[in-house]
Design a protein around this motif. Structure first.
Motif, PDB file in Angstrom:
ATOM      1  N   SER A  49       0.832  -1.238   0.028  1.00 12.84           N
ATOM      2  CA  SER A  49       0.057  -0.110  -0.770  1.00 12.84           C
ATOM      3  C   SER A  49       1.448   1.434   0.031  1.00 12.84           C
ATOM      4  O   SER A  49       0.144   2.197  -0.078  1.00 12.84           O
ATOM      5  CB  SER A  49      -0.973  -0.378   1.152  1.00 12.84           C
ATOM      6  N   TYR A  50       2.507   1.077   0.331  1.00  9.54           N
ATOM      7  CA  TYR A  50       3.332   2.243  -0.354  1.00  9.54           C
ATOM      8  C   TYR A  50       4.495   1.963  -1.203  1.00  9.54           C
ATOM      9  O   TYR A  50       5.679   2.526  -1.272  1.00  9.54           O
ATOM     10  CB  TYR A  50       4.118   1.876   0.814  1.00  9.54           C
ATOM     11  N   PRO A  51       3.791   2.608  -2.245  1.00 12.10           N
ATOM     12  CA  PRO A  51       4.117   2.487  -3.435  1.00 12.10           C
ATOM     13  C   PRO A  51       5.014   3.281  -3.966  1.00 12.10           C
ATOM     14  O   PRO A  51       6.063   2.791  -4.213  1.00 12.10           O
ATOM     15  CB  PRO A  51       3.203   2.705  -4.620  1.00 12.10           C
ATOM     16  N   VAL A  52       5.036   4.749  -3.697  1.00 14.00           N
ATOM     17  CA  VAL A  52       6.218   5.603  -3.655  1.00 14.00           C
ATOM     18  C   VAL A  52       6.981   5.329  -2.674  1.00 14.00           C
ATOM     19  O   VAL A  52       8.052   5.175  -3.131  1.00 14.00           O
ATOM     20  CB  VAL A  52       5.092   6.546  -3.697  1.00 14.00           C
ATOM     21  N   ILE A  53       7.322   5.497  -1.590  1.00 12.98           N
ATOM     22  CA  ILE A  53       8.290   4.953  -0.461  1.00 12.98           C
ATOM     23  C   ILE A  53       8.746   3.689  -1.358  1.00 12.98           C
ATOM     24  O   ILE A  53       9.673   3.676  -1.682  1.00 12.98           O
ATOM     25  CB  ILE A  53       7.333   5.077   0.835  1.00 12.98           C
ATOM     26  N   LEU A  54       8.294   2.382  -1.635  1.00 12.99           N
ATOM     27  CA  LEU A  54       8.643   1.123  -2.284  1.00 12.99           C
ATOM     28  C   LEU A  54       9.379   1.597  -3.071  1.00 12.99           C
ATOM     29  O   LEU A  54      10.917   1.293  -3.536  1.00 12.99           O
ATOM     30  CB  LEU A  54       7.682   0.576  -2.405  1.00 12.99           C
ATOM     31  N   ASP A  55       9.195   2.368  -4.310  1.00 10.77           N
ATOM     32  CA  ASP A  55       9.549   2.647  -5.526  1.00 10.77           C
ATOM     33  C   ASP A  55      10.581   3.504  -5.483  1.00 10.77           C
ATOM     34  O   ASP A  55      11.870   3.159  -5.820  1.00 10.77           O
ATOM     35  CB  ASP A  55       8.363   3.570  -6.223  1.00 10.77           C
ATOM     36  N   LYS A  56      10.720   4.221  -4.766  1.00  7.85           N
ATOM     37  CA  LYS A  56      11.963   5.226  -4.423  1.00  7.85           C
ATOM     38  C   LYS A  56      13.339   4.566  -3.169  1.00  7.85           C
ATOM     39  O   LYS A  56      14.186   3.887  -3.681  1.00  7.85           O
ATOM     40  CB  LYS A  56      11.592   6.101  -2.846  1.00  7.85           C
ATOM     41  N   TYR A  57      12.822   3.159  -2.503  1.00  8.17           N
ATOM     42  CA  TYR A  57      13.629   2.082  -2.257  1.00  8.17           C
ATOM     43  C   TYR A  57      14.386   1.604  -3.191  1.00  8.17           C
ATOM     44  O   TYR A  57      15.909   1.152  -2.752  1.00  8.17           O
ATOM     45  CB  TYR A  57      12.781   1.626  -1.051  1.00  8.17           C
ATOM     46  N   LEU A  58      13.575   0.662  -4.329  1.00  8.72           N
ATOM     47  CA  LEU A  58      14.049   0.581  -4.871  1.00  8.72           C
ATOM     48  C   LEU A  58      14.675   0.893  -5.795  1.00  8.72           C
ATOM     49  O   LEU A  58      16.166   0.344  -5.969  1.00  8.72           O
ATOM     50  CB  LEU A  58      12.331  -0.865  -5.695  1.00  8.72           C
ATOM     51  N   LYS A  59      14.741   1.700  -6.323  1.00  9.00           N
ATOM     52  CA  LYS A  59      15.254   2.829  -6.900  1.00  9.00           C
ATOM     53  C   LYS A  59      17.076   3.069  -6.768  1.00  9.00           C
ATOM     54  O   LYS A  59      17.694   3.267  -6.624  1.00  9.00           O
ATOM     55  CB  LYS A  59      15.171   4.025  -7.802  1.00  9.00           C
ATOM     56  N   LYS A  60      16.628   3.567  -5.736  1.00 11.45           N
ATOM     57  CA  LYS A  60      18.236   4.172  -4.760  1.00 11.45           C
ATOM     58  C   LYS A  60      19.038   2.583  -4.650  1.00 11.45           C
ATOM     59  O   LYS A  60      20.202   3.171  -4.579  1.00 11.45           O
ATOM     60  CB  LYS A  60      17.626   4.194  -3.303  1.00 11.45           C
ATOM     61  N   ASN A  61      18.196   1.497  -4.117  1.00 18.88           N
ATOM     62  CA  ASN A  61      19.590   0.422  -4.271  1.00 18.88           C
ATOM     63  C   ASN A  61      19.222  -0.150  -5.724  1.00 18.88           C
ATOM     64  O   ASN A  61      20.344  -1.698  -5.838  1.00 18.88           O
ATOM     65  CB  ASN A  61      18.737  -0.899  -3.206  1.00 18.88           C
ATOM     66  N   GLY A  62      19.146   0.079  -6.595  1.00 15.93           N
ATOM     67  CA  GLY A  62      19.675  -0.358  -8.115  1.00 15.93           C
ATOM     68  C   GLY A  62      18.541  -1.191  -8.633  1.00 15.93           C
ATOM     69  O   GLY A  62      19.217  -2.354  -9.784  1.00 15.93           O
ATOM     70  N   VAL A  63      17.628  -1.830  -7.823  1.00 17.93           N
ATOM     71  CA  VAL A  63      16.724  -2.647  -8.242  1.00 17.93           C
ATOM     72  C   VAL A  63      14.993  -2.758  -8.623  1.00 17.93           C
ATOM     73  O   VAL A  63      14.806  -1.932  -8.349  1.00 17.93           O
ATOM     74  CB  VAL A  63      16.330  -3.487  -6.771  1.00 17.93           C
ATOM     75  N   LYS A  64      14.845  -3.643  -9.997  1.00 13.75           N
ATOM     76  CA  LYS A  64      13.923  -3.226 -10.697  1.00 13.75           C
ATOM     77  C   LYS A  64      12.858  -4.593 -10.610  1.00 13.75           C
ATOM     78  O   LYS A  64      13.766  -5.433 -10.786  1.00 13.75           O
ATOM     79  CB  LYS A  64      14.694  -3.352 -12.259  1.00 13.75           C
ATOM     80  N   ALA A  65      11.801  -4.209 -10.160  1.00 13.74           N
ATOM     81  CA  ALA A  65      10.594  -5.252  -9.585  1.00 13.74           C
ATOM     82  C   ALA A  65       9.301  -4.651  -9.918  1.00 13.74           C
ATOM     83  O   ALA A  65       8.992  -3.358  -9.571  1.00 13.74           O
ATOM     84  CB  ALA A  65      10.851  -5.158  -7.815  1.00 13.74           C
ATOM     85  N   GLU A  66       8.754  -5.782  -9.728  1.00 13.51           N
ATOM     86  CA  GLU A  66       7.214  -4.918 -10.240  1.00 13.51           C
ATOM     87  C   GLU A  66       6.494  -4.166  -8.461  1.00 13.51           C
ATOM     88  O   GLU A  66       6.070  -5.332  -8.233  1.00 13.51           O
ATOM     89  CB  GLU A  66       6.679  -5.968 -11.130  1.00 13.51           C
ATOM     90  N   ILE A  67       5.966  -3.362  -8.625  1.00 13.90           N
ATOM     91  CA  ILE A  67       5.249  -2.935  -7.766  1.00 13.90           C
ATOM     92  C   ILE A  67       4.189  -3.084  -7.769  1.00 13.90           C
ATOM     93  O   ILE A  67       2.611  -2.518  -9.270  1.00 13.90           O
ATOM     94  CB  ILE A  67       5.287  -1.493  -7.371  1.00 13.90           C
ATOM     95  N   HIS A  68       2.937  -3.324  -7.055  1.00 13.42           N
ATOM     96  CA  HIS A  68       1.488  -4.034  -6.691  1.00 13.42           C
ATOM     97  C   HIS A  68       0.891  -3.575  -5.887  1.00 13.42           C
ATOM     98  O   HIS A  68       1.080  -3.279  -4.737  1.00 13.42           O
ATOM     99  CB  HIS A  68       1.186  -5.465  -7.004  1.00 13.42           C
ATOM    100  N   GLU A  69       0.408  -2.495  -6.539  1.00 16.10           N
ATOM    101  CA  GLU A  69      -0.511  -1.602  -5.740  1.00 16.10           C
ATOM    102  C   GLU A  69      -1.623  -2.605  -5.120  1.00 16.10           C
ATOM    103  O   GLU A  69      -2.600  -1.992  -5.888  1.00 16.10           O
ATOM    104  CB  GLU A  69      -1.079  -0.447  -5.456  1.00 16.10           C
ATOM    105  N   ILE A  70      -1.896  -2.540  -3.941  1.00 12.42           N
ATOM    106  CA  ILE A  70      -2.887  -3.028  -3.025  1.00 12.42           C
ATOM    107  C   ILE A  70      -3.241  -1.846  -1.565  1.00 12.42           C
ATOM    108  O   ILE A  70      -2.630  -2.036  -0.761  1.00 12.42           O
ATOM    109  CB  ILE A  70      -3.542  -4.180  -3.202  1.00 12.42           C
TER     110      ILE A  70
END
Ligand code: PRT
Ligand code: ZN
Length: 284
Positions: A117-138
């Motif tokens: 439920s936290y797509p914005v924070i998760l996206d920032k975190y993944l980008k910061k760590n250079g990881v590409k993943a699929e975010i499913h917002e629920i």
């Protein structure tokens, strides 16, 4: 002139937010299904809202201040000021995966589906760590997503960890630690700021008192010097003679953090009959 505060209508922050205001001596009637309540004895109007809406209302100035989890505030990325951390609603935003899966580092999340439920924070975190993943917002019950095949991992709030445990998940990354914060609109006028200062003064007095205890103890007079060195006090400890000759009663205040160390030290230096009592407010 009244200051408008937004607090959570129901949920995990509701009770503590109301308790904090009441401990500040602010009385209002927060009856069932009320959306708005006026304090009887302080220039404050209380709005009861969903936590997700609070940052927006405060940014827009519909409410002047608000109490909300820092996690919600960051997720919503609103332009408001954090006035203070309030010490309740503590939790962490973490990534968890099924407990039988191997995990070495955040790189293992590459290409995985993560429900949150936290797509914005998760996206920032993944980008910061250079990881590409699929975010499913629920929006809710994130913890069941891996079990029903909707995701490989989740990113959700954790406090005791029991929800993760009962859903067969293990915590592999802590993204950040959160607690309730008091936020304010950036354009408060002088009068509003004055009321906020008054409220903050009360909040600090209440919070300081919670972390501090009043201590009373008896000691023989020849031990007083050593004992006073151990006890900090607000200025210095109070010493009163006991009816029993050669003995005194010492009164002081203690910080909760170093509480047990100090008690043990006092006993070792001859203190007896130690009483520790809560303090309701501390005005310093
Ligand atoms: O209706 P509204 O939108 O206002 O409320 P809500 O359902 O969105 O939020 P709510 O009441 O659940 O939480 C409000 C705030 O409390 C959150 O934004 C956090 O700042 C804070 N908080 C503290 C928590 C938790 N601890 C917490 N444990 N919020 C949610 N949880 C949930 C978590 O999502 C998971 O489902 O509790 C479960 C995990 O708990 P443990 O103890 O099993 O680890
Ligand atoms: Zn919510």
């Amino acid at each position: 002139m009244k200051l408008k505060i937004a607090i959570q209508k129901s949920g995990r922050l509701n009770e503590d937010s109301i308790r904090l205001l009441k401990e500040c001596g602010i009385e209002f009637n927060n009856g069932l299904n009320k959306l708005k309540a006026e304090a009887y004895n302080f220039p404050l109007e209380v709005f009861l809202l969903r936590d997700d809406d609070i940052p927006q209302y405060v940014e827009d100035g519909v409410a002047d201040i608000g109490i909300v989890g820092e996690n919600v505030l960051i997720e919503k990325s609103k332009k408001v000021k954090i006035v203070d951390h309030l010490g309740f609603g503590k939790c962490r935003l973490s990534i968890a995966i099924p407990k039988d899966k191997k995990y070495k580092s955040v790189k293992d999340l590459k290409g995985k589906r993560i429900a949150t439920s936290y797509p914005v924070i998760l996206d920032k975190y993944l980008k910061k760590n250079g990881v590409k993943a699929e975010i499913h917002e629920i929006s809710g019950s994130v913890e069941i997503a891996p079990g029903i095949g909707l995701a490989d991992a989740i990113c959700d709030l954790v406090s005791s960890g029991s929800t993760l445990f009962t859903n067969g998940l293990k915590e592999v990354e802590v993204m950040f630690k959160s607690e309730a914060v008091l936020i304010a609109n950036k354009g408060l006028n002088k009068e509003q700021q004055k009321i906020l200062d008054k409220l903050m003064f009360r909040i600090h007095s209440v919070r300081k008192a919670k972390n501090t205890k009043y201590i009373l103890l008896n000691a023989p007079n020849n031990k007083l010097d050593a004992i006073c060195k151990i006890l900090p006090g607000m200025k210095s400890p109070t010493i009163l003679p006991l009816a029993k000759k050669g003995w005194s009663s010492i009164h002081s205040v203690l910080n909760e953090n170093d509480f047990w160390d100090i008690i043990e030290n006092l006993k070792a230096h001859g203190a007896e009959g130690i009483l520790v009592v809560p303090i309701e407010k501390m005005i310093i």
